[in-house]
Each structure stands twice: as structure tokens, then as C-alpha cells.
Motif scaffolding. Structure first.
Motif, short mmCIF file in Angstrom:
data_model
loop_
_atom_site.label_atom_id
_atom_site.label_comp_id
_atom_site.label_asym_id
_atom_site.label_seq_id
_atom_site.Cartn_x
_atom_site.Cartn_y
_atom_site.Cartn_z
N LEU A 222 -5.55 14.10 3.94
CA LEU A 222 -4.51 13.38 4.28
C LEU A 222 -4.83 13.83 6.26
N PRO A 223 -4.40 12.62 7.47
CA PRO A 223 -4.07 13.09 8.22
C PRO A 223 -2.85 14.29 8.92
N ALA A 224 -3.42 14.92 9.60
CA ALA A 224 -2.71 16.49 9.35
C ALA A 224 -1.04 15.52 10.23
N GLU B 137 1.48 3.13 7.07
CA GLU B 137 0.49 4.14 8.02
C GLU B 137 -1.01 4.21 6.55
N ALA B 138 0.12 3.87 5.51
CA ALA B 138 -0.85 4.36 4.12
C ALA B 138 -1.01 2.96 3.69
N ARG B 139 0.10 2.12 4.40
CA ARG B 139 -0.87 0.64 3.82
C ARG B 139 -2.08 0.75 4.63
N LEU C 50 -5.12 2.50 2.87
CA LEU C 50 -5.50 2.09 1.75
C LEU C 50 -6.24 0.77 1.19
N GLN C 51 -6.09 0.04 2.66
CA GLN C 51 -7.69 -1.15 2.70
C GLN C 51 -8.47 -0.05 1.41
N LYS C 52 -9.79 -1.03 1.90
CA LYS C 52 -10.69 -1.12 0.50
C LYS C 52 -11.70 -0.28 1.47
N ASP C 53 -11.46 -0.37 2.72
CA ASP C 53 -12.73 0.26 4.27
C ASP C 53 -12.67 1.64 4.49
N GLN C 54 -11.06 1.80 3.91
CA GLN C 54 -10.22 2.54 4.59
C GLN C 54 -10.14 4.18 3.60
N LEU C 55 -10.03 5.18 4.31
CA LEU C 55 -9.87 6.58 3.36
C LEU C 55 -9.68 6.38 1.89
N LEU C 56 -8.86 5.99 1.49
CA LEU C 56 -7.19 6.22 0.19
C LEU C 56 -8.83 4.91 -0.57
N GLY C 57 -8.58 4.10 0.03
CA GLY C 57 -8.80 2.76 -0.68
C GLY C 57 -10.53 3.34 -1.02
N ARG C 58 -11.32 3.96 -0.21
CA ARG C 58 -12.45 3.81 -1.00
C ARG C 58 -12.46 4.86 -1.69
#
Length: 156
Positions: free
Chosen positions: A19-21, A38-40, A43-51
Motif C-alpha cells: 500500500l502507499p506509505a 484514495e481507496a476508490r 480499486l479501479q480495474k487498472d489500478q493496484l487493488l483492482g488489478r
């Protein structure tokens, strides 16, 4: 049968997210509005959590909450299956999980005696798991000491 540390053959996936520091500062200062924003984004499909979630199973949409549970006012959660959502996730935002007692995530297949137990999740530790669509249900035990903070969500 209770399983404390599921093996790789379990129907759930445990991953550690870098996660971001600065998120730790957001948690320390209880800047939950900014953390939610920032979580939103992540969570986009092309971002860290979404991927990471899309690697578990492709999805079209997701929703999430920041869930904070503290002793002594916390209650025992009930078994539920999240309805028609395809899968769910729970990610620890706990800076010191050793200070938390209770707050275990319990997972099981409906009508099964096999119970998966995940104690308070460490910082960035994420459990991705099936929901009611695949006949799974979960609940969280009462937090009896400390405060448990997670990012929880559902995908469909």
C-alpha cells in the motif's frame, strides 16, 4: 474442523499488498475521508487493488467500505453470504494487529464443518473469498481488545 492457516488449496486467496506509505499516516490521523477517496481510486480495474482482484476473478463493478470495530462496544457479527455478489475481500489496515483481540474473519461453505479463521489482518494483508453465489458465508467475531480497521468490499 477449524483451519487457522489455509493452504494454497483453500478456496480463498491471501495476498500482501504494498500500500502507499502515506496511508499509514492517514490511518494514524484518522483521515478516513481521504483514505476512502484514495481507496476508490486504487480499486479501479487498472489500478493496484483492482488489478489484484481482477486476477482472482474478472469483475465489472465493486463497492467497498472502511470498517472500524473497537472494544468494548463491538458486537459479534452474524453469518451472511453477501447475496449475489461474485466475491468479496477484506484487507487489513491495522498498524499493530498484535494489539487486537477478537475481530477474526470466519469463512465457511454453507452447511460445512470446515471453518477458515483469519485473525486480525496485518497492514496490507488481503483475503479474497467467494460469496453466496458459490454457497460461502462469513462473519467477524467481536473485537474484545483494541481497534480493527479494514477495507472490505464486494465485486460483481
Amino acid at each position: 474442523m477449524t483451519i487457522q492457516n489455509p493452504s494454497g488449496t483453500a478456496p480463498f486467496r491471501r495476498v500482501n499488498i504494498n500500500l502507499p506509505a502515506h496511508w499509514q499516516d492517514l490511518v494514524r490521523t484518522e483521515s478516513y475521508f481521504q483514505l476512502d477517496h484514495e481507496a476508490r481510486q486504487l480499486l479501479q480495474k487498472d489500478q493496484l487493488l483492482g488489478r489484484e482482484l481482477n486476477n482472482w476473478q474478472p469483475f465489472d463493478q465493486n463497492e467497498f467500505i472502511l470498517a472500524k470495530r473497537s472494544a468494548p462496544e463491538d458486537d459479534e457479527g452474524i453469518w451472511h453470504d453477501d447475496g449475489s455478489r461474485r466475491f468479496a475481500f477484506s484487507m487489513g489496515l491495522n498498524l499493530d494487529p498484535s494489539s487486537i483481540q477478537g475481530g477474526d474473519l470466519l469463512l465457511r461453505k454453507r452447511n460445512s464443518d470446515k471453518l477458515y479463521v483469519f485473525p486480525a489482518l496485518k497492514w496490507g494483508e488481503m483475503i479474497i473469498f467467494p460469496t453466496g453465489v458459490d454457497h460461502y458465508e462469513h462473519r467477524v467475531t467481536k473485537v474484545t481488545q483494541g481497534t480493527r480497521l479494514i477495507l472490505a468490499g464486494w465485486c460483481w
